[in-house]
Design a protein around this motif. Structure first.
Motif, PDB file in Angstrom:
ATOM      1  N   ILE A 136      85.291 -28.789  64.472  1.00  0.00           N
ATOM      2  CA  ILE A 136      85.090 -28.719  63.124  1.00  0.00           C
ATOM      3  C   ILE A 136      85.944 -27.485  62.380  1.00  0.00           C
ATOM      4  N   ILE A 137      85.933 -26.396  63.170  1.00  0.00           N
ATOM      5  CA  ILE A 137      86.670 -25.120  62.736  1.00  0.00           C
ATOM      6  C   ILE A 137      88.003 -25.342  62.809  1.00  0.00           C
ATOM      7  N   MET A 138      88.421 -26.100  63.899  1.00  0.00           N
ATOM      8  CA  MET A 138      90.043 -26.549  64.140  1.00  0.00           C
ATOM      9  C   MET A 138      90.403 -27.331  62.764  1.00  0.00           C
ATOM     10  N   LEU A 139      89.413 -28.344  62.471  1.00  0.00           N
ATOM     11  CA  LEU A 139      89.715 -29.155  61.159  1.00  0.00           C
ATOM     12  C   LEU A 139      90.150 -28.239  59.948  1.00  0.00           C
ATOM     13  N   ILE A 140      89.049 -27.466  60.044  1.00  0.00           N
ATOM     14  CA  ILE A 140      89.299 -26.661  58.448  1.00  0.00           C
ATOM     15  C   ILE A 140      90.589 -25.926  58.690  1.00  0.00           C
ATOM     16  N   TYR A 141      90.733 -25.177  59.784  1.00  0.00           N
ATOM     17  CA  TYR A 141      92.000 -24.372  60.012  1.00  0.00           C
ATOM     18  C   TYR A 141      92.984 -25.434  59.775  1.00  0.00           C
ATOM     19  N   SER A 142      93.263 -26.514  60.495  1.00  0.00           N
ATOM     20  CA  SER A 142      94.567 -27.032  60.231  1.00  0.00           C
ATOM     21  C   SER A 142      94.665 -27.854  58.911  1.00  0.00           C
ATOM     22  N   PHE A 143      93.462 -27.903  58.212  1.00  0.00           N
ATOM     23  CA  PHE A 143      93.596 -28.575  57.086  1.00  0.00           C
ATOM     24  C   PHE A 143      94.214 -27.421  56.178  1.00  0.00           C
ATOM     25  N   VAL A 144      93.738 -26.059  56.295  1.00  0.00           N
ATOM     26  CA  VAL A 144      94.339 -25.094  55.468  1.00  0.00           C
ATOM     27  C   VAL A 144      96.016 -24.992  55.836  1.00  0.00           C
ATOM     28  N   MET A 145      96.261 -24.946  56.904  1.00  0.00           N
ATOM     29  CA  MET A 145      97.345 -24.765  57.363  1.00  0.00           C
ATOM     30  C   MET A 145      98.361 -25.815  56.935  1.00  0.00           C
ATOM     31  N   TRP A 146      97.743 -27.099  56.764  1.00  0.00           N
ATOM     32  CA  TRP A 146      98.504 -28.240  56.117  1.00  0.00           C
ATOM     33  C   TRP A 146      98.743 -27.755  54.603  1.00  0.00           C
ATOM     34  N   VAL A 147      97.787 -27.548  54.047  1.00  0.00           N
ATOM     35  CA  VAL A 147      98.146 -27.114  52.542  1.00  0.00           C
ATOM     36  C   VAL A 147      98.908 -26.225  52.242  1.00  0.00           C
ATOM     37  N   ILE A 148      99.065 -25.139  53.161  1.00  0.00           N
ATOM     38  CA  ILE A 148      99.888 -23.988  52.938  1.00  0.00           C
ATOM     39  C   ILE A 148     101.192 -24.524  53.325  1.00  0.00           C
ATOM     40  N   GLY A 149     101.407 -25.573  54.205  1.00  0.00           N
ATOM     41  CA  GLY A 149     102.678 -26.273  54.573  1.00  0.00           C
ATOM     42  C   GLY A 149     103.332 -25.319  55.844  1.00  0.00           C
ATOM     43  N   ASN A 150     102.341 -24.782  56.475  1.00  0.00           N
ATOM     44  CA  ASN A 150     102.858 -24.099  57.630  1.00  0.00           C
ATOM     45  C   ASN A 150     102.778 -24.948  58.874  1.00  0.00           C
ATOM     46  N   THR A 151     103.036 -26.124  58.858  1.00  0.00           N
ATOM     47  CA  THR A 151     102.746 -27.225  59.990  1.00  0.00           C
ATOM     48  C   THR A 151     104.073 -27.802  60.136  1.00  0.00           C
ATOM     49  N   VAL A 152     104.465 -28.482  61.394  1.00  0.00           N
ATOM     50  CA  VAL A 152     105.118 -29.559  61.514  1.00  0.00           C
ATOM     51  C   VAL A 152     104.454 -30.610  61.613  1.00  0.00           C
ATOM     52  N   SER A 153     105.105 -31.721  61.061  1.00  0.00           N
ATOM     53  CA  SER A 153     104.026 -33.140  60.766  1.00  0.00           C
ATOM     54  C   SER A 153     103.744 -33.588  62.010  1.00  0.00           C
ATOM     55  N   GLY A 154     102.491 -34.208  61.964  1.00  0.00           N
ATOM     56  CA  GLY A 154     101.717 -34.588  63.251  1.00  0.00           C
ATOM     57  C   GLY A 154     100.847 -33.640  63.910  1.00  0.00           C
ATOM     58  N   TRP A 155     101.014 -32.336  63.825  1.00  0.00           N
ATOM     59  CA  TRP A 155     100.298 -31.195  64.338  1.00  0.00           C
ATOM     60  C   TRP A 155      98.867 -31.315  63.776  1.00  0.00           C
ATOM     61  N   THR A 156      98.538 -31.450  62.677  1.00  0.00           N
ATOM     62  CA  THR A 156      97.243 -31.277  62.112  1.00  0.00           C
ATOM     63  C   THR A 156      96.422 -32.214  62.884  1.00  0.00           C
ATOM     64  N   SER A 157      96.789 -33.769  62.819  1.00  0.00           N
ATOM     65  CA  SER A 157      95.889 -34.876  63.417  1.00  0.00           C
ATOM     66  C   SER A 157      95.669 -34.634  64.848  1.00  0.00           C
ATOM     67  N   MET A 158      96.895 -34.473  65.560  1.00  0.00           N
ATOM     68  CA  MET A 158      96.781 -34.068  67.021  1.00  0.00           C
ATOM     69  C   MET A 158      95.851 -33.302  67.299  1.00  0.00           C
ATOM     70  N   THR A 159      95.814 -32.015  66.605  1.00  0.00           N
ATOM     71  CA  THR A 159      94.854 -30.714  67.272  1.00  0.00           C
ATOM     72  C   THR A 159      93.409 -31.254  66.973  1.00  0.00           C
ATOM     73  N   VAL A 160      93.109 -31.625  65.861  1.00  0.00           N
ATOM     74  CA  VAL A 160      91.785 -32.099  65.312  1.00  0.00           C
ATOM     75  C   VAL A 160      91.404 -33.206  66.115  1.00  0.00           C
ATOM     76  N   SER A 161      92.048 -34.170  66.715  1.00  0.00           N
ATOM     77  CA  SER A 161      91.426 -35.219  67.471  1.00  0.00           C
ATOM     78  C   SER A 161      91.424 -34.748  68.657  1.00  0.00           C
ATOM     79  N   ILE A 162      92.112 -34.125  69.559  1.00  0.00           N
ATOM     80  CA  ILE A 162      92.109 -33.404  70.769  1.00  0.00           C
ATOM     81  C   ILE A 162      90.883 -32.688  70.997  1.00  0.00           C
TER      82      ILE A 162
END
Ligand code: UDP
Ligand code: MG
Length: 313
Positions: A249-275
């Protein structure tokens, strides 16, 4: 006066049996003389499928020594099973049984105090080592670690108590109700309950021969103790699952924030959270399944649900 039987498991103990018998015989003579035990009290050797001359020696002693009796197990099943087999075979012949190892590392002079406690109403008297001056530092550390780990994992045992104890016939009859096959007497006997007491003694060195409990067997015994008494290991897995899931859940929030900032490559958020989420859920699920298996395990032991101590009516 008390009719006392001794239960002495022996596995390849040809080197110590004569010495042991001599010492025990003297002790019995003294106890009888002092009127503490009856003169038909016995010393019962339980041969746990020894490969040496142990049984021949026991049979010989049986003929020459009025105290000695013997029981031969059909094969080697380990100390705990041999001891239980012996206890169950002799319990109805006597008032109480003291179990002691054949190497007499436990102090036979503690018998007096044990018998006294028994006469004062204790159904179980635990022999507890006051210090371990004569054990090697390694044995002492491993043995003490053994008790610590056991209690941390939820197996309640009497600290520094091995299998040197007095049990009344009544306590033995209650013990007989525990039908489990994975046997860890040190953990079971306290479950019997009843009035009990502790007698301290100093443990000495083995008379002769080698320890039949090397580290490997000790670890085995500890593992048996934990897995046959406690469901804590399963609960630990469940807890781990909860922790990993929280991290997800922490990872979910973290990756969501990263996604909003645009600090990610595409596909990273969903991968990390689901793992993390799937990993956590899986461990949690295994823990829950384990919980039920643990319950089934405890049920199959068919332990008594209660033991009545007294009834006034
Ligand atoms: N023993 C047994 N069956 C076995 C191993 C050991 O009956 O498979 C008996 C052994 O003869 C002794 C007691 O268990 O009377 C305790 O063994 P030991 O003294 O070697 O263990 P330690 O005191 O070193 O822990
Ligand atoms: Mg020993």
């Amino acid at each position: 006066m008390v009719k006392l039987y001794l239960a002495v498991p022996c596995y390849n103990e040809e080197e110590v049996l004569f010495d042991t018998t001599e010492k025990l015989t003297k002790k019995y003579d003294q106890l009888i003389l002092e009127g503490k035990i009856t003169d038909d009290s016995k010393i019962v050797y339980i041969d746990d499928g020894s490969k040496d001359r142990t049984w021949e020696i026991i049979s010989g002693l049986y003929k020459t020594n009025k105290y000695v009796n013997g029981i031969k197990m059909s094969r080697n099943r380990g100390h705990q099973n041999a001891l239980l087999g012996g206890l169950m075979t002799i319990k109805d012949d006597c008032d109480c049984v003291i179990s002691i190892d054949a190497d007499l590392q436990d102090d036979i002079n503690a018998f007096d105090k044990m018998l006294e406690d028994f006469e004062n109403g204790s159904e179980i008297v635990y022999g507890v080592r006051s210090k371990r001056a004569t054990d090697t530092a390694f044995k002492r550390m491993t043995a003490q670690g053994f008790y610590k780990i056991l209690s941390a994992l939820g197996a309640e045992v009497v600290y520094n108590h091995a299998d040197f104890r007095l049990m009344s016939r009544r306590a033995l009859n209650a013990l007989a109700e525990f039908k489990e096959v994975n046997l860890f007497l040190r953990g079971l006997v306290p479950l019997v309950g009843y009035k009990s007491s502790v007698v301290e003694y100093e443990r000495s060195e083995r008379l002769a021969g080698e320890s039949k409990y090397p580290l490997k067997k000790m670890l085995g015994l500890a593992w048996d103790g934990v897995t046959s008494l406690s469901m804590k290991p399963i609960r630990m897995i469940t807890a781990l699952g909860v922790i990993v899931f929280c991290i997800s859940i922490i990872m979910l929030i973290y990756s969501f924030v990263m996604w909003v900032i645009g600090n990610t490559v595409s596909g990273w958020t969903s991968m990390t959270v689901s793992i993390w989420a799937i990993g956590g859920l899986q461990i949690l699920a295994i823990g829950v399944v384990g919980e039920y298996i643990g319950k089934i395990y405890m049920e199959t032991k068919n332990r008594p649900r209660f033991i009545v101590e007294e009834q006034l009516k």
